[in-house]
Design an enzyme around this catalytic site. Structure first.
Site, PDB file in Angstrom:
ATOM      1  N   ASP A  10       7.807  28.145  11.630  1.00  0.00           N
ATOM      2  CA  ASP A  10       8.091  27.548  12.538  1.00  0.00           C
ATOM      3  C   ASP A  10       7.454  25.940  11.833  1.00  0.00           C
ATOM      4  O   ASP A  10       6.166  25.920  12.041  1.00  0.00           O
ATOM      5  CB  ASP A  10       8.051  27.928  14.096  1.00  0.00           C
ATOM      6  CG  ASP A  10       8.669  27.582  15.321  1.00  0.00           C
ATOM      7  OD1 ASP A  10       9.951  26.434  15.176  1.00  0.00           O
ATOM      8  OD2 ASP A  10       8.434  28.047  16.635  1.00  0.00           O
ATOM      9  N   GLU A  51       9.428  21.968  10.587  1.00  0.00           N
ATOM     10  CA  GLU A  51      10.269  23.062  10.666  1.00  0.00           C
ATOM     11  C   GLU A  51       9.926  23.527   8.981  1.00  0.00           C
ATOM     12  O   GLU A  51       9.663  24.782   8.450  1.00  0.00           O
ATOM     13  CB  GLU A  51      11.649  23.504  10.977  1.00  0.00           C
ATOM     14  CG  GLU A  51      11.308  23.435  12.711  1.00  0.00           C
ATOM     15  CD  GLU A  51      12.349  23.623  13.359  1.00  0.00           C
ATOM     16  OE1 GLU A  51      12.462  24.012  14.201  1.00  0.00           O
ATOM     17  OE2 GLU A  51      12.929  22.580  12.448  1.00  0.00           O
ATOM     18  N   ASP A  76      14.062  30.585  13.987  1.00  0.00           N
ATOM     19  CA  ASP A  76      15.013  29.627  14.913  1.00  0.00           C
ATOM     20  C   ASP A  76      15.004  28.446  15.107  1.00  0.00           C
ATOM     21  O   ASP A  76      16.143  27.820  16.249  1.00  0.00           O
ATOM     22  CB  ASP A  76      14.466  29.501  16.707  1.00  0.00           C
ATOM     23  CG  ASP A  76      12.468  29.192  16.713  1.00  0.00           C
ATOM     24  OD1 ASP A  76      13.258  27.841  16.579  1.00  0.00           O
ATOM     25  OD2 ASP A  76      11.443  29.190  16.770  1.00  0.00           O
ATOM     26  N   ASP A 125       5.178  30.543  16.493  1.00  0.00           N
ATOM     27  CA  ASP A 125       5.764  29.503  17.441  1.00  0.00           C
ATOM     28  C   ASP A 125       3.570  28.842  17.429  1.00  0.00           C
ATOM     29  O   ASP A 125       3.046  27.500  17.814  1.00  0.00           O
ATOM     30  CB  ASP A 125       5.964  29.874  18.343  1.00  0.00           C
ATOM     31  CG  ASP A 125       6.371  28.685  19.353  1.00  0.00           C
ATOM     32  OD1 ASP A 125       6.903  26.975  19.299  1.00  0.00           O
ATOM     33  OD2 ASP A 125       5.748  28.713  20.559  1.00  0.00           O
ATOM     34  N   HIS A 183     -17.856  41.997 -12.494  1.00  0.00           N
ATOM     35  CA  HIS A 183     -17.026  42.156 -14.941  1.00  0.00           C
ATOM     36  C   HIS A 183     -18.546  42.507 -15.465  1.00  0.00           C
ATOM     37  O   HIS A 183     -19.663  41.867 -14.481  1.00  0.00           O
ATOM     38  CB  HIS A 183     -16.604  40.874 -15.707  1.00  0.00           C
ATOM     39  CG  HIS A 183     -17.004  40.295 -15.024  1.00  0.00           C
ATOM     40  ND1 HIS A 183     -18.331  39.177 -16.087  1.00  0.00           N
ATOM     41  CD2 HIS A 183     -16.930  38.960 -14.039  1.00  0.00           C
ATOM     42  CE1 HIS A 183     -18.397  38.182 -15.429  1.00  0.00           C
ATOM     43  NE2 HIS A 183     -17.760  37.767 -14.704  1.00  0.00           N
ATOM     44  N   GLU A 259     -12.469  33.741 -10.539  1.00  0.00           N
ATOM     45  CA  GLU A 259     -13.036  33.272 -10.012  1.00  0.00           C
ATOM     46  C   GLU A 259     -12.977  31.217  -9.442  1.00  0.00           C
ATOM     47  O   GLU A 259     -11.773  31.490 -10.264  1.00  0.00           O
ATOM     48  CB  GLU A 259     -14.348  33.185 -11.684  1.00  0.00           C
ATOM     49  CG  GLU A 259     -15.890  32.148 -11.015  1.00  0.00           C
ATOM     50  CD  GLU A 259     -16.331  33.021  -9.434  1.00  0.00           C
ATOM     51  OE1 GLU A 259     -15.567  32.721  -9.130  1.00  0.00           O
ATOM     52  OE2 GLU A 259     -17.251  34.024 -10.047  1.00  0.00           O
TER      53      GLU A 259
END
Length: 379
Positions: A10, A51, A76, A125, A183, A259
């Site tokens: 919206d 929108e 909508d 909304d 790691h 990263e």
């Protein structure tokens, strides 16, 4: 198997045109659970522009969760739904580039459009109004924090019964557990050089391969890991593949776990950065929104993508124990978010190469840090 998502989007403008913002939510297509949110204040614009921007943001958020997903967009806005479905022509010059951009996010055959009444689009909304309120206050929109977040870490898992592993039962049901593995070392690690996603992508050193083997032994002995997800960078791939081979699991790669891009700082020590880019370094240390010299990514940006990756993994592996192989900044960020700690807490955590952390996520939004920077398997 590709995921199926519902995107609700919206946009609004207080004046039309006037101060405008958009909101979008991504829901799991099977459960209806919200797995991602996006919102932004976009300045002076019309309702229709807002929108369309909400639609684009929602589609991008769905693509981040799974680039192969199918998406049902529900809005909508009759205008956007009919135009994107191809039933109405797009005549307005402001709408044409936005519609074209929306069509490039995901292949046309994997996106459908459905009109819904406004009362069924309340979440999007709400986000659009939050974005406009934030813009009016002169600040960026930020996602709401969970209603309650564990502020104190629970005791280390060594006190748990051996058969429970990291998946100890809880009153709120079986949590999703992330075992976070940094790691192993690369040639840059002992010299404490910046090594992000914009540098040379180094491989594990001989010591780093040894560390990965030790982590694999420890995790195999612990048991309970049911899936492995990793950053796609070379050092994390090598670490994850070593552990996964020992556990008999496959590795799934998630770009949101990579990263930070350290820009011009890649390969430099902290002292060298302070000498060459003192102002940029000061700004970076003082604000999560600041970026390393030449980088397009701040810790704020990282927080967003790490949270998206987290939610994606939780949605795919509810109630399971997942080994997440990543880097210093994403792992610290996940721990920080679990604790509800401020951004500058990242500078107060130690995270050694091949160390283990553990975080549990509960269905009610609670999170519990179970372990931090465990290196006992390397001794």
């Amino acid at each position: 198997m590709a995921a199926r998502f519902i995107v609700e989007a919206d946009g609004g403008s207080r004046g039309n045109p006037g101060p405008a913002g958009y909101g979008a939510v991504v829901r799991d297509g099977d459960t209806g659970q919200i797995v991602a949110e996006a919102a932004e204040f976009i300045g002076h614009a019309t309702n229709n522009v807002a929108e369309y921007k909400g639609l684009i943001a929602g589609l991008r958020a769905a693509r981040e969760l799974d680039p192969d997903a199918t998406v049902d967009v529900r809005m909508d806005s009759k205008l956007v739904v009919e135009q994107m479905s191809g039933r109405w022509k797009i005549k307005h010059p402001d709408m044409q580039p936005l519609a074209a951009e929306a069509k490039t996010v995901l292949p046309r055959g994997r996106v459908t459009y459905t009109w819904i009444p406004r009362e069924r689009n309340k979440d999007a909304d709400r986000l659009a109004n939050e974005a406009m309120d934030a813009g009016k206050a002169g600040r960026p929109w930020e996602p709401r924090k969970p209603a309650a977040v564990a502020a104190v870490a629970e005791p280390p898992l060594e006190t748990a019964a051996p058969k429970a592993g990291w998946a100890a039962p809880a009153d709120l049901g079986t949590p999703t557990t992330f075992v976070l593995l940094r790691h192993g070392e690369t040639a840059l690690t002992p010299e404490k050089r910046f090594s992000g996603s914009g540098g040379s992508d180094p491989e594990l050193s001989e010591k780093g391969r040894w560390q990965a083997e030790r982590a694999a032994e420890a995790l195999a002995a612990r048991g309970s890991v049911q899936a492995v997800v990793a950053s796609p960078m070379q050092r994390t791939r090598q670490t994850a593949e070593t552990v996964a081979a020992r556990l008999g699991l496959e590795v799934r790669y998630e770009d949101g776990l990579r990263e930070v891009d350290f820009g011009a700082w890649e390969g430099l020590t902290f002292a060298e950065v302070r000498e060459r880019y003192p102002d940029d370094l000061t700004a970076w240390l003082g604000s999560a929104k600041a970026k390393p010299t030449g980088s397009t990514e701040s810790f704020t940006t990282l927080t967003h993508r790490a949270a998206v990756a987290r939610d994606k993994i939780i949605a795919r592996h509810p109630g399971r124990t997942v080994l997440v192989v990543s880097h210093v900044s994403p792992i610290k960020t996940l721990v920080r978010l679990a604790l509800g700690a401020p951004p500058d807490s990242l500078y107060r955590m130690e995270l050694s190469a091949a160390s283990l952390c553990a975080v549990q996520y509960y269905a009610d939004g609670n999170a519990s840090v179970r372990l931090l920077n465990d290196t006992s398997h390397l001794r």
